[in-house]
Design a protein around this motif. Sequence first.
Motif, PDB file in Angstrom:
ATOM      1  N   LEU A  65       0.810  -1.228   0.000  1.00  0.00           N
ATOM      2  CA  LEU A  65       0.000   0.000   0.000  1.00  0.00           C
ATOM      3  C   LEU A  65       0.841   1.275   0.000  1.00  0.00           C
ATOM      4  CD1 LEU A  65      -2.786  -0.898   2.607  1.00  0.00           C
ATOM      5  CD2 LEU A  65      -3.058  -0.623   0.133  1.00  0.00           C
ATOM      6  N   ASN A  67       3.005   4.492  -1.012  1.00  0.00           N
ATOM      7  CA  ASN A  67       2.915   5.443  -2.126  1.00  0.00           C
ATOM      8  C   ASN A  67       4.294   5.564  -2.768  1.00  0.00           C
ATOM      9  OD1 ASN A  67       2.825   7.794  -3.725  1.00  0.00           O
ATOM     10  ND2 ASN A  67       1.103   8.550  -2.514  1.00  0.00           N
ATOM     11  N   ARG A  74       0.822   6.492   2.098  1.00  0.00           N
ATOM     12  CA  ARG A  74       0.169   5.384   1.418  1.00  0.00           C
ATOM     13  C   ARG A  74      -0.451   5.802   0.094  1.00  0.00           C
ATOM     14  NH1 ARG A  74      -4.799   2.700   4.399  1.00  0.00           N
ATOM     15  NH2 ARG A  74      -5.251   2.113   2.267  1.00  0.00           N
ATOM     16  N   GLN A  75      -0.718   4.813  -0.716  1.00  0.00           N
ATOM     17  CA  GLN A  75      -1.236   5.092  -2.060  1.00  0.00           C
ATOM     18  C   GLN A  75      -2.712   5.472  -2.001  1.00  0.00           C
ATOM     19  OE1 GLN A  75      -0.383   1.300  -3.886  1.00  0.00           O
ATOM     20  NE2 GLN A  75      -2.401   0.521  -3.403  1.00  0.00           N
ATOM     21  N   ASP A  76      -3.255   5.947  -3.108  1.00  0.00           N
ATOM     22  CA  ASP A  76      -4.669   6.348  -3.212  1.00  0.00           C
ATOM     23  C   ASP A  76      -5.027   7.330  -2.091  1.00  0.00           C
ATOM     24  OD1 ASP A  76      -4.973   4.609  -5.331  1.00  0.00           O
ATOM     25  OD2 ASP A  76      -5.451   2.937  -3.995  1.00  0.00           O
ATOM     26  N   GLU A  77      -4.121   8.231  -1.825  1.00  0.00           N
ATOM     27  CA  GLU A  77      -4.311   9.156  -0.713  1.00  0.00           C
ATOM     28  C   GLU A  77      -5.093  10.390  -1.177  1.00  0.00           C
ATOM     29  OE1 GLU A  77      -4.865   9.513   2.252  1.00  0.00           O
ATOM     30  OE2 GLU A  77      -2.983   8.840   3.147  1.00  0.00           O
ATOM     31  N   SER A  78      -5.832  11.001  -0.279  1.00  0.00           N
ATOM     32  CA  SER A  78      -6.457  12.304  -0.559  1.00  0.00           C
ATOM     33  C   SER A  78      -6.035  13.247   0.567  1.00  0.00           C
ATOM     34  CB  SER A  78      -7.984  12.166  -0.634  1.00  0.00           C
ATOM     35  OG  SER A  78      -8.473  11.619   0.574  1.00  0.00           O
ATOM     36  N   ARG A  99      -6.264   9.004   4.510  1.00  0.00           N
ATOM     37  CA  ARG A  99      -6.279   7.569   4.872  1.00  0.00           C
ATOM     38  C   ARG A  99      -5.256   7.294   5.974  1.00  0.00           C
ATOM     39  NH1 ARG A  99      -9.104   4.524   1.158  1.00  0.00           N
ATOM     40  NH2 ARG A  99      -9.460   5.561  -0.820  1.00  0.00           N
TER      41      ARG A  99
END
Length: 328
Positions: A65, A67, A74-78, A99
């Motif tokens: 996970l 980034n 971590r990936q897919d973070e906002s 996240r």
Amino acid sequence: MNVSRSNGRVIALCGGVGGAKLAYGLQYILGSDLTLIVNTGDDFEHLGLKISPDIDTVLYTLSGLANRELGWGRQDESWNFMETLAGLGGETWFRLGDRDLALHAERTRRLRTGETLSSITSSFAAHFGIAAQVLPMSDDPISTVVASSEGVLPFQRYFVERRCAPQVESIHFERAASARASSEVLSALGDPDLQAIIVCPSNPFLSIDPILSVPGIGSAIRAASVPMVAVSPIIGGKAVKGPTDKIMDELGVPRTSKAIAEHYGALIDGLVVDVSDADECEIAGCAVRLAASLMKTDDDRIRLAGETLEFARQLASSPQRAAQRQKL
Ligand code: GDP
């Protein structure tokens, strides 16, 4: 990829980004036979939250996970929280994605109920589907501080806010003397099935020394009497990332793998040195294995982990090593 599963436990000492890359390869080969003892000297409280940067890097990397673009987090973070905080004029020097924030909030809540960091980390690792055992070096708080040209700085102020710009004069691990190794760490080091201890290519001064500063860990390592192999974080006189080489300059240590071996001294039996540093293949009192040690891909991580384990296995049967251990 030709990798063989091992029999018996392997322990790896690990910091954040650099260490976690090798830990990923070790986990691929060893699965649940791997125990990671992770630095918590970087842990701090920020915005009321307990943050454990190296543990989180390990959790994200081992679960796939992490980034990879940012090289942290971590990936897919906002970033809604951070943007809103900035709008309020809050502190934004330490970036927390939405996240990621959830992990810190949940860790903080559970610590407040009296649960140990070891227990919380192991339940997070299970949640992320991580096979390896991930252990904080201690459940007691230990804080790395940097005595620098700008005075004494808490680690994250030096590392993140000041981007390692201040000149390092010395590094200290506050409260280490009164800390204890957790029962989990001591029982892993005392496991009769322990085969080897690996020191990941983490920053020796900021990531590995804090682990070794915990009372009881050094003596448990010596008592384990298994081969201990480090992977050098220095390639061609430079750190792959981060301030290891800058700190070596500032502490008056040559930027070489030999200096890394000397730093760990009699604790290690062997050092994995990059193939491009073949001129460093002879280090007094330390066996050397040359390997391509730059880990760009997952295959690189797995290959280097395999070679490091193979080196440790060879050292286990070396008569020279047995004689050296007698002297410790
Ligand atoms: P941090 O806590 O996030 O700073 O990470 P670590 O202390 O675990 O790792 C930092 C060290 O990892 C640096 O000294 C880098 O030179 C080293 N490093 C990073 N990537 C690699 C790599 O691919 N190969 C090797 N040999 N060292 C690496």
